[in-house]
Design an enzyme around this catalytic site. Structure first.
Site: not given
Length: 353
Positions: A97, A244, A252
């Site tokens: 705003e 993993t 990643l």
């Protein structure tokens, strides 16, 4: 749904997006070109069109507004002309705003008493790093305020709207409410659930395996791999299980898109996920990329908000690790196709209270 056609390195992709977005768009996107037809399933009202512009502006603050929400604002004169607009650029700086009012030219200031300001999120009513936006709106003297959705943050929650109405300003709430809430779903989830917004993500073969005989295999296409890196650039943290991490050694990080790397997390039985710690460190969103047991553990605990499942329909294997099953409460929100690869994005169905 409207279908966008994307060309990526001479490959044609179909992308389904909600039809209430821009009625006509043609833009370049690196090597890609997107085109949206003129026909819309729904004719938008003027209030909806200006609110859609607020959402479009708000997205410009996706990275730098954090941990604050993304907010856009548009000021429209009585004759339907946009005389000011802005968005929350950076945390600690002016809100949407403030920036919208600052963009109004000197000659248009006289139009404010008969103007309407559109804001995608309820104006704040409290002192934080900046003064209350509700006070600024009252000071500027606009006659009408249109709000996309109420701010669920504890310091706001309807107080800004109440302050505006008590000052005699007409306030309408809920224009494109669903879309405005979707825009800040990470922010709302973070404050409501006291945890990050959790995205479970995996790629699978046509017959439902995430690897080939328990060894990593390339499932994603160049295009969908790029989208994975784009997602990483947009989220705060990324997580895999220890198996993993040790077997696949995933980086990643963000390599095929522009942006910051998400915080890297690895968990196992000795080092479980601490959601309270993530909340304390202002981690608003988390991608969980595997492996299968880690993904299934999140599904079993119902700890997820979004699923992104890529399937390569041109690839099958005879054995390997089975992909998780899509839960019954998952609802398709978006589909992205690239040749034989398809990404389906699901959101969790939340029962109405």
């Amino acid at each position: 749904m409207i279908h966008f056609v994307a060309s990526y390195k001479m490959r044609v992709c179909l992308i389904d997006i909600p039809s209430l977005f821009l009625p006509q768009m043609f833009c370049s996107f690196g090597d890609s070109v997107y085109f949206c037809g003129k026909e819309m399933e729904k004719r938008m009202t003027n209030d909806e069109k200006y609110m859609q512009r607020c959402i479009q502006l708000a997205k410009n603050g996706q990275k730098n507004a954090k941990p604050n929400p993304m907010v856009g604002a548009v000021i429209v004169s009585a004759d339907g002309r946009i005389i000011g607009e802005g968005y929350h650029v950076r945390c600690g700086e002016g809100h949407a705003e403030v920036n919208a009012f600052a963009s109004v030219s000197a000659e248009d200031e006289a139009l404010l008493p008969e103007s309407t300001i559109y804001v995608s999120l309820e104006p704040c009513s409290h002192y934080g790093k900046t003064p209350p936006c509700a006070d600024l709106i009252i000071k500027k003297g606009v006659r009408r305020v249109v709000v996309g959705c109420i701010d669920e943050f504890a310091e706001v929650q309807g107080r800004g709207i109440r302050k505006l109405r008590e000052a005699g300003i007409e306030v309408e709430v809920g224009v494109l409410e669903k879309e405005c809430k979707e825009l800040n779903r990470r922010f709302f989830t973070f404050h409501r659930e006291k945890r990050p917004y959790i995205i479970l993500k995996w790629a699978q073969t046509a017959n439902g395996f995430i690897d080939d005989h328990f060894k990593p295999t390339q499932i994603s296409s160049d295009f969908t791999k790029m989208l994975s890196h784009k997602l990483r650039s947009e989220e705060d943290a990324i997580l895999v299980g220890r198996v993993t991490d040790e077997r696949d050694k995933p980086q990643l990080n963000v390599r095929e898109w522009s942006g910051s790397d998400p915080k890297r997390l690895v968990i196992d039985h000795a080092h479980p996920l601490n959601l309270e710690s993530l909340y304390a460190h202002q981690i608003q969103s988390l991608i969980v990329e595997g492996g299968a047991k880690t993904l299934q553990s999140f599904l079993d605990e119902d700890l997820w908000d979004e699923l992104r499942v890529e399937t390569n329909y041109g690839l099958t294997v005879s054995d390997g690790t089975h992909a998780p099953r899509i839960p019954a409460k998952a609802e398709v929100k978006e589909t992205i196709r690239d040749g034989e690869n398809q990404i389906v994005c699901y959101h969790k169905i939340i029962p109405e209270s």
